[in-house]
Scaffold this motif. Structure first.
Motif, PDB file in Angstrom:
ATOM      1  N   LYS A 173      -2.737   4.839   5.174  1.00 58.36           N
ATOM      2  CA  LYS A 173      -1.868   3.672   4.803  1.00 58.36           C
ATOM      3  C   LYS A 173      -2.441   2.496   6.033  1.00 58.36           C
ATOM      4  CE  LYS A 173       1.854   5.135   3.663  1.00 58.36           C
ATOM      5  NZ  LYS A 173       1.719   6.579   3.943  1.00 58.36           N
ATOM      6  N   THR A 174      -1.939   2.821   7.110  1.00 57.08           N
ATOM      7  CA  THR A 174      -1.924   2.062   8.462  1.00 57.08           C
ATOM      8  C   THR A 174      -3.466   1.720   8.561  1.00 57.08           C
ATOM      9  OG1 THR A 174       0.005   2.724   9.262  1.00 57.08           O
ATOM     10  CG2 THR A 174      -1.451   1.531  10.642  1.00 57.08           C
ATOM     11  N   ASP A 184       4.075  -2.700   8.731  1.00 56.61           N
ATOM     12  CA  ASP A 184       3.710  -1.178   8.574  1.00 56.61           C
ATOM     13  C   ASP A 184       4.841  -0.257   8.501  1.00 56.61           C
ATOM     14  OD1 ASP A 184       1.728   1.023   8.679  1.00 56.61           O
ATOM     15  OD2 ASP A 184       2.210   1.256  10.590  1.00 56.61           O
ATOM     16  N   THR A 216       2.917  -1.358   4.244  1.00 60.72           N
ATOM     17  CA  THR A 216       2.572  -0.094   4.110  1.00 60.72           C
ATOM     18  C   THR A 216       3.951   0.859   3.786  1.00 60.72           C
ATOM     19  OG1 THR A 216       2.544   0.754   6.227  1.00 60.72           O
ATOM     20  CG2 THR A 216       0.346  -0.394   5.433  1.00 60.72           C
ATOM     21  N   ALA A 252      -4.763  -0.777   6.038  1.00 61.80           N
ATOM     22  CA  ALA A 252      -3.942  -2.179   6.232  1.00 61.80           C
ATOM     23  C   ALA A 252      -5.053  -2.664   7.438  1.00 61.80           C
ATOM     24  CB  ALA A 252      -2.774  -1.860   6.423  1.00 61.80           C
ATOM     25  N   LEU A 304       0.742  -1.228   0.171  1.00 64.09           N
ATOM     26  CA  LEU A 304      -0.092  -0.175   0.047  1.00 64.09           C
ATOM     27  C   LEU A 304       0.878   1.218  -0.139  1.00 64.09           C
ATOM     28  CD1 LEU A 304      -1.752  -2.250   1.452  1.00 64.09           C
ATOM     29  CD2 LEU A 304      -3.146  -0.601   2.417  1.00 64.09           C
TER      30      LEU A 304
END
Length: 1015
Positions: free
Chosen positions: A314-315, A391, A414, A318, A306
């Motif tokens: 993004k996190t 992440d 991510t 996800a 991502l």
């Protein structure tokens, strides 16, 4: 035991307890004990003592500490070789029953094994013994970062063991005695939800329902206040069960352990999904598709990255997709925040350690070497379906170690960088929110009533945040925490760009801090380019601007540009008409770039970069004009400093000058404005005048006006007389194009006076050319001819071949209107010869239209049709929409003369509407005249009268009396065709009166027709 470290560090021998007072010796001994029976490297020991800043004598000091520890151990009566030297460091050899941490790990392993075999009483005894080894709630870590990290790990193991012990005692019915211990642990680890759940169960099963509910509410309040999240599903369900008096509050069975020092558990490491998750429908679809796909190699692991800019969510995305796909990965989800851009990132080794512990590996069984950890990790995930979420990764090297080896798993990463170097990776871009998604999020956070009460202000907030989710969440959180604020108040606070990032901060969450993490890892060159891109005042821009901004080679500039793209600081916006990429800074990222520019660069550096940037715009625009016109024809230049863009860039960008002009229109206009504000009057007027090639060809008259008026003000402010005259001349030309002839005269005449005053003969010639056009448009044919004759020698002396050809074409047109076709032809022939040499496409097409007019005047309609068709094709090829209108008009006339009525109507209808408005109303009137004649010839007198009347009105408004006489003559003919003789006579007499004021040569043929009609 010889050594105790679970609480405070103690050392015992036959001679009793030996205290270790010196903190440095404590740290080194604890480091070796944490890795008992395994080597600890010298670098690791130095890092434990001094973090990242060891002194030059660090190695020697560690050696001295080891020597002192050996002497103390010997004095305590312990084996002399207990600390041995290894290849790269030192190792403590100690039996498992002589170190409390080893004994704890062994007891916990055996306890888990006993639970798996349903020997609950034995498990209870082992858990009791294991927890009894702790003499506090954490290690004595001093100031050592590494020891603090180890403490977190060991305490995590303790808490996990206590949770399992509570489950065992609940089954045995002996849970009452754990209330005090659990309460104490919960007070020290208040965010550990599993621990809080056990305390609630123990209290409830002990008949203390109210106390159990109080534990829940205290925990909920803490989670909301500290983290802004609700308790997890386990706690919420447990509270509901207690409220309902449900009997099913007992824990679930403990997972079956594996053989050896590891317990096979199902890890659930994903953070809590947020309740107000919004948007990202397309990325979610792509993620589901790629993570669950088995279309590739049957043995491959799907890896999806991502990718998106800082703060885009993004996190959050996800985490959300991880929960959505939980059923697809029944063996668990692993999650680690690598925090690769932070000051203290999680290393690959640390990430593997976390994963191994989450998968049931005891701390003592985790290998020291990175390769061995990765092997064990892959072995544990073999034949299992686990989703791994990494992440905030920064490079492919991290992924290489953390990707499982079995196809049943999937990996979601991510990153702010496009990690395309990892084989088989799929990139899913996470965009910023559009207006609808942004409004949905803002409405959820601040409340729908409040949002819709100030809807326009909410939309303005969305615009100011640029749809960036982190900005929207901060805005929403600040508003939600201040219900007495109006949304309009907050809009006022962040409208000031210099204060915007100061306002977008809330309880440690800030846009500036998020962007700073990315900025800090950029190379020095990329940082410099990022800052200087803030000098651009355009929505999007071409990549070549990086070269003058950095004052470096094309290769180095492109490398820096690519780095900014990889870091998501720069968006690839679109392809322009020529197929070249354009780039854009997000609004909040641009704001941060401006902050960095003001903070990191001196005023001198900023001024120099701006001068190079504007000089490059002037150089490039000048090159585009030269390529289109074959030289500096029809143009004046000043003495402003140019910045020479490399030849290979010019060749690559200027394949088609008109297309380049159109793509860079906003950049050029912005550069003129910046030059004016910077006081660069010479560059300002030169760039504005050079850009007229674009403004004229594409009818960008507003841009023409704005740039020239701004440059005119600046030239007058600085007393730049030549620049003032150039701007007056060009603004006068603009008024001619707009067919505002009275205003054109008021601008052109003072320009002529200034050019004469300063002795600029080229400038005089260009003004004479425009004054001649004005005379001809208003019927002063003799004056027009005289001005053209005056301009010709001046243009020749200046070497302005295109300007000369243009004037020759005007002379030919004058002769055509006088009816002297033989006089027109040589002027036209010479003009075409000149433009063939220069290669000026636009002037060549204009002259070919004149040739078509001459062919029509001589009755050669077929030749004229062929000429106009060729011009239509040429102007379409290079996108001259204005030229196409005039060429189609000529083609329509040629077809009408050949009685090709339908085809003529079709050609004329294509351009009539667009020619009905300024600056082409004259052409609109002429088209109506031709279409009116066609209708009149076909007996449609009513429609013809309408068209002729419209044409007459247009020519009257434009003060074009020659064409107005022709239109009045046609109006009379239409009335006569309708049998309205009196009305026809009135129109003809009005035409006769107007004709008497005009040039006798040009109006003579028309006057003869009028006399015949009026008699």
């Amino acid at each position: 035991m010889w050594f105790r470290m679970l609480g405070s560090l103690e050392m015992h021998g036959p001679s009793g307890e030996f205290p270790i007072v010196a903190q440095r010796r404590q740290i080194i001994l604890m480091m070796t004990l944490l890795e008992a029976n395994r080597s600890v490297g010298m670098d690791r020991l130095m890092e434990a003592v001094w973090d990242d800043a060891p002194p030059a004598t660090a190695k020697a000091q560690v050696q001295i500490c080891i020597s002192m520890l050996r002497r103390m151990l010997s004095e305590a009566g312990l084996p002399p070789d207990i600390i041995s030297t290894t290849n790269n460091g030192y190792m403590v050899r100690v039996p498992a029953d002589q170190l409390d941490s080893l004994a704890f790990a062994d007891l916990i392993r055996r306890a888990y094994q006993a639970v798996a075999e349903h020997r609950l009483s034995e498990a209870d005894e082992m858990f009791h013994a294991a927890t009894g080894l702790w003499r506090g709630h954490g290690l004595t870590t001093g100031n050592s970062r590494i020891l603090r990290s180890a403490n977190v790990r060991l305490v995590h193991e303790l808490v996990g063991a206590v949770e399992q012990w509570a489950d065992v005692r609940l089954r045995l019915g002996t849970h009452h005695s754990l209330v005090g211990y659990l309460s104490e642990l919960v007070s020290h680890h208040p965010l550990r939800e599993g621990l809080r759940a056990r305390l609630m169960r123990v209290l409830y099963q002990s008949g203390q329902q109210a106390e159990a509910l109080k534990v829940y509410r205290n925990g909920r309040r803490l989670l909301v206040d500290e983290l802004g999240i609700e308790p997890g599903e386990e706690l919420q369900l447990l509270e509901r069960a207690i409220l309902n008096g449900a009997p099913d509050t007992a824990p679930q069975p403990v997972a079956t352990p594996a053989v050896g020092p590891m317990v096979q558990v199902t890890p659930r490491l994903l953070p809590t999904d947020i309740q107000d998750f919004t948007g990202h429908a397309e990325p979610i679809h792509q993620l589901r598709q790629h993570l669950l796909s088995r279309d590739g190699s049957p043995n491959s692991v799907p890896v999806v990255v991502l990718c998106g800019k800082a703060g885009v969510g993004k996190t959050t995305l996800a985490t959300h997709i991880g929960h959505l796909l939980a059923d697809e990965f029944p063996d668990g989800q692993l999650f680690v925040q690598l925090n690769s851009l932070s000051v203290q990132p999680v290393t690959v080794a640390q990430a593997l350690e976390r994963f191994l512990r989450a998968l049931g590996v005891a701390g003592s069984a985790i290998p020291e070497r990175l390769e061995e950890r990765a092997e064990l990790y892959r072995q544990l995930l073999a034949h299992r379906r686990v989703l791994v979420v990494l992440d905030d990764a920064v490079d492919e090297e991290q992924l290489r170690w953390l990707i499982p080896g079995s196809a049943g798993c999937a990996v979601m990463v991510t990153s702010r960088f496009r990690l395309t170097g990892q084989p088989g990776v799929t990139i899913v871009n996470v965009p910023v929110f559009d207006q609808e998604q942004a409004m949905q999020l803002l409405t959820k956070v601040v409340g729908s009533d409040r949002a819709y009460a100030e809807l326009s202000e909410c939309l303005r907030l969305v615009e100011l945040c640029g749809g960036l989710p982190i900005g929207l969440r901060i805005v929403g959180a600040r508003l939600a925490s201040r219900p007495h604020w109006s949304i309009g108040q907050f809009v006022e606070r962040i409208t000031d760009e210099s204060q915007r990032l100061h306002e977008l901060v809330y309880r440690g969450l800030g846009v500036r801090a998020t962007l700073a993490l990315t900025y800090q890892v950029l190379s020095e060159t990329a940082q410099r380019l990022f800052r200087r891109l803030a000098l651009l005042e355009v929505h999007d821009f071409p990549g070549w601007l990086a070269v003058p901004l950095l004052d470096t080679s094309v290769h180095e500039a492109e490398e820096a540009l690519d780095e900014l793209i990889d870091a998501q600081f720069l968006d690839v916006e679109r392809l322009d008409r020529s197929g070249r990429l354009r780039f854009r800074l997000h609004s909040l990222i641009r704001t941060y770039a401006r902050e960095r520019l003001g903070h990191d660069e001196s005023p001198g550096d900023r001024s120099a970069a701006l001068a190079r940037l504007l000089g490059a715009w002037l150089f490039f625009t000048e090159q585009a004009h030269r390529k289109e016109y074959g030289g500096d024809h029809t143009l004046l230049h000043g003495k402003a400093q140019r910045w020479a863009v490399p030849d290979n860039v010019i060749e690559r960008e200027l394949i088609d000058p008109i297309q380049w002009y159109e793509s860079e229109r906003h950049g050029i206009v912005g550069a003129v404005c910046q030059a004016a504000r910077a006081g660069l009057d010479e560059l300002c007027w030169d760039l504005a005048l050079t850009s007229v090639t674009l403004f004229e060809a594409q009818s960008f008259f507003d841009d023409w006006r704005v740039t020239h008026e701004m440059a005119l003000v600046e030239c007058r402010r600085t007393g730049n007389r030549r620049g003032e005259a150039a701007m007056l001349h060009s603004l006068g030309a603009l008024r001619l194009y707009e067919q505002r002839f009275a205003e054109a005269s008021l601008l052109l005449r003072p320009a002529q006076h200034i050019f004469a005053e300063i002795g600029d003969r080229h400038g005089q010639a260009l003004v004479l050319r425009n004054l001649a056009f004005l005379d001809r448009a208003q019927g002063r044919i003799g004056d027009a001819a005289r001005r053209c004759e005056q301009a010709l020698p001046l243009l020749r002396a200046a070497g302005d071949a295109v300007g000369e050809a243009h004037v020759l074409g005007s002379i030919a047109q004058i002769e055509l209107e006088r009816g002297d076709f033989d006089a027109a032809e040589p002027h036209l022939t010479r003009a075409l010869e000149l433009v063939e040499v220069t290669g000026s496409r636009r002037i060549r097409c204009q002259l070919l239209c004149r040739l078509g007019d001459l062919q029509l005047a001589r009755g050669n309609e077929t030749d004229a049709e062929e000429t106009f068709r060729s011009v239509v094709k040429m102007v379409q090829e290079y996108g001259d929409k204005v030229g196409e209108m005039y060429a189609r008009y000529g083609l329509g006339v040629a077809l009408a003369r050949q009685q090709c009525t339908d085809e003529a109507e079709a050609e004329l209808a294509k351009v009539q509407d667009q020619a009905s408005y300024l600056p082409h109303r004259m052409l609109g009137g002429q088209i109506r005249m031709v279409r009116g004649r066609i209708q009149l010839d076909h007996g449609q007198a009513d429609l013809a009268l309408q068209l002729f009347s419209q044409a007459q009105q247009i020519f009257a408004e434009l003060e074009m009396d020659t064409w107005r006489v022709r239109a009045l003559l046609a109006v009379g003919d239409a009335y006569r065709s309708r049998g309205q003789g009196e009305a026809a006579s009135i129109a003809w007499r009005e035409a006769m009166a107007l004709a008497g004021k005009l040039d006798s040569k040009i109006i003579r043929p028309v006057t003869a027709e009028l006399r015949a009609r009026t008699h």
